[in-house]
Design a protein around this motif. Sequence first.
Motif, mmCIF file in Angstrom:
data_model
loop_
_atom_site.group_PDB
_atom_site.id
_atom_site.type_symbol
_atom_site.label_atom_id
_atom_site.label_comp_id
_atom_site.label_asym_id
_atom_site.label_seq_id
_atom_site.Cartn_x
_atom_site.Cartn_y
_atom_site.Cartn_z
ATOM 1 N N GLU A 60 -1.973 52.646 -34.871
ATOM 2 C CA GLU A 60 -1.707 53.903 -34.172
ATOM 3 C C GLU A 60 -0.819 53.660 -32.940
ATOM 4 N N ILE A 61 -1.138 52.616 -32.179
ATOM 5 C CA ILE A 61 -0.379 52.294 -30.967
ATOM 6 C C ILE A 61 1.054 51.896 -31.322
ATOM 7 N N LYS A 62 1.217 51.159 -32.414
ATOM 8 C CA LYS A 62 2.571 50.771 -32.848
ATOM 9 C C LYS A 62 3.417 52.000 -33.181
ATOM 10 N N LYS A 63 2.803 53.029 -33.739
ATOM 11 C CA LYS A 63 3.536 54.242 -34.109
ATOM 12 C C LYS A 63 4.121 54.962 -32.902
ATOM 13 N N TRP A 64 3.534 54.769 -31.736
ATOM 14 C CA TRP A 64 4.066 55.401 -30.527
ATOM 15 C C TRP A 64 5.449 54.862 -30.194
ATOM 16 N N ASN A 65 5.733 53.620 -30.606
ATOM 17 C CA ASN A 65 7.030 52.986 -30.374
ATOM 18 C C ASN A 65 7.453 53.058 -28.897
ATOM 19 N N LYS A 66 6.514 52.774 -28.020
ATOM 20 C CA LYS A 66 6.733 52.795 -26.573
ATOM 21 C C LYS A 66 6.068 51.566 -25.958
ATOM 22 N N PRO A 67 6.557 51.134 -24.798
ATOM 23 C CA PRO A 67 5.821 50.078 -24.090
ATOM 24 C C PRO A 67 4.478 50.634 -23.621
ATOM 25 N N VAL A 68 3.544 49.750 -23.342
ATOM 26 C CA VAL A 68 2.189 50.143 -22.979
ATOM 27 C C VAL A 68 1.787 49.480 -21.662
ATOM 28 N N ILE A 69 1.144 50.265 -20.803
ATOM 29 C CA ILE A 69 0.529 49.743 -19.586
ATOM 30 C C ILE A 69 -0.977 49.925 -19.758
ATOM 31 N N THR A 70 -1.727 48.836 -19.680
ATOM 32 C CA THR A 70 -3.179 48.913 -19.797
ATOM 33 C C THR A 70 -3.803 48.836 -18.404
ATOM 34 N N TYR A 71 -4.961 49.467 -18.246
ATOM 35 C CA TYR A 71 -5.688 49.311 -16.987
ATOM 36 C C TYR A 71 -7.184 49.417 -17.221
ATOM 37 N N CYS A 72 -7.944 48.912 -16.244
ATOM 38 C CA CYS A 72 -9.404 48.994 -16.283
ATOM 39 C C CYS A 72 -9.895 49.169 -14.853
ATOM 40 N N ALA A 73 -10.999 48.550 -14.492
ATOM 41 C CA ALA A 73 -11.522 48.678 -13.129
ATOM 42 C C ALA A 73 -10.865 47.683 -12.185
ATOM 43 N N SER A 74 -10.683 46.446 -12.659
ATOM 44 C CA SER A 74 -10.144 45.414 -11.766
ATOM 45 C C SER A 74 -8.995 44.604 -12.362
ATOM 46 N N GLY A 75 -8.778 44.686 -13.641
ATOM 47 C CA GLY A 75 -7.673 43.969 -14.269
ATOM 48 C C GLY A 75 -8.064 42.959 -15.331
ATOM 49 N N GLY A 76 -9.332 42.618 -15.418
ATOM 50 C CA GLY A 76 -9.761 41.629 -16.411
ATOM 51 C C GLY A 76 -9.686 42.144 -17.839
ATOM 52 N N ARG A 77 -10.319 43.259 -18.099
ATOM 53 C CA ARG A 77 -10.313 43.825 -19.456
ATOM 54 C C ARG A 77 -8.923 44.300 -19.851
ATOM 55 N N SER A 78 -8.189 44.858 -18.901
ATOM 56 C CA SER A 78 -6.835 45.328 -19.227
ATOM 57 C C SER A 78 -5.913 44.146 -19.530
ATOM 58 N N GLY A 79 -6.161 43.007 -18.905
ATOM 59 C CA GLY A 79 -5.393 41.804 -19.225
ATOM 60 C C GLY A 79 -5.650 41.354 -20.652
ATOM 61 N N SER A 80 -6.910 41.399 -21.042
ATOM 62 C CA SER A 80 -7.285 41.046 -22.412
ATOM 63 C C SER A 80 -6.641 42.011 -23.408
ATOM 64 N N ALA A 81 -6.666 43.307 -23.092
ATOM 65 C CA ALA A 81 -6.064 44.314 -23.977
ATOM 66 C C ALA A 81 -4.556 44.106 -24.090
ATOM 67 N N ALA A 82 -3.893 43.842 -22.969
ATOM 68 C CA ALA A 82 -2.441 43.633 -22.991
ATOM 69 C C ALA A 82 -2.083 42.410 -23.834
ATOM 70 N N ARG A 83 -2.865 41.342 -23.706
ATOM 71 C CA ARG A 83 -2.607 40.139 -24.519
ATOM 72 C C ARG A 83 -2.795 40.442 -26.009
ATOM 73 N N THR A 84 -3.837 41.196 -26.354
ATOM 74 C CA THR A 84 -4.084 41.574 -27.753
ATOM 75 C C THR A 84 -2.898 42.365 -28.298
ATOM 76 N N LEU A 85 -2.416 43.331 -27.527
ATOM 77 C CA LEU A 85 -1.283 44.149 -27.967
ATOM 78 C C LEU A 85 -0.023 43.305 -28.121
ATOM 79 N N GLU A 86 0.244 42.418 -27.165
ATOM 80 C CA GLU A 86 1.421 41.546 -27.232
ATOM 81 C C GLU A 86 1.381 40.674 -28.493
#
Length: 103
Positions: free
Chosen positions: A56-82
């Motif tokens: 679904e995220i790939k279909k957006w065909n846009k860059p993605v900015i992830t966020y969470c409370a402090s940056g730990g989970r969003s870092g994990s999400a960004a790495r997964t997407l990359e």
Amino acid sequence: MGLFSFLSGNKSNKIQEFKERGAIIIDVRTVNEWNGGHIKGAKHIPLQEISAKISEIKKWNKPVITYCASGGRSGSAARTLEKQGIEAINGGGWKSLQQKLQR
């Protein structure tokens, strides 16, 4: 200017670049955290669901900015997407990201 100031400034520039390119902002926090406040216009996809939403995220065909409370989970999400070929950056904590997006 210390090393961390330089890195922080560089991250702000990257966030602005992504924003200018129409980036999709994804909040990877829990439902309760989301309900407690979030960035207007962000999409809510908890970290545990990121892998299941890759197509679904790939279909957006846009860059993605992830966020969470402090940056730990969003870092994990960004790495997964990359790893899946999606251009992504860790926006860090939601309140600091909100300030950076308003610049």
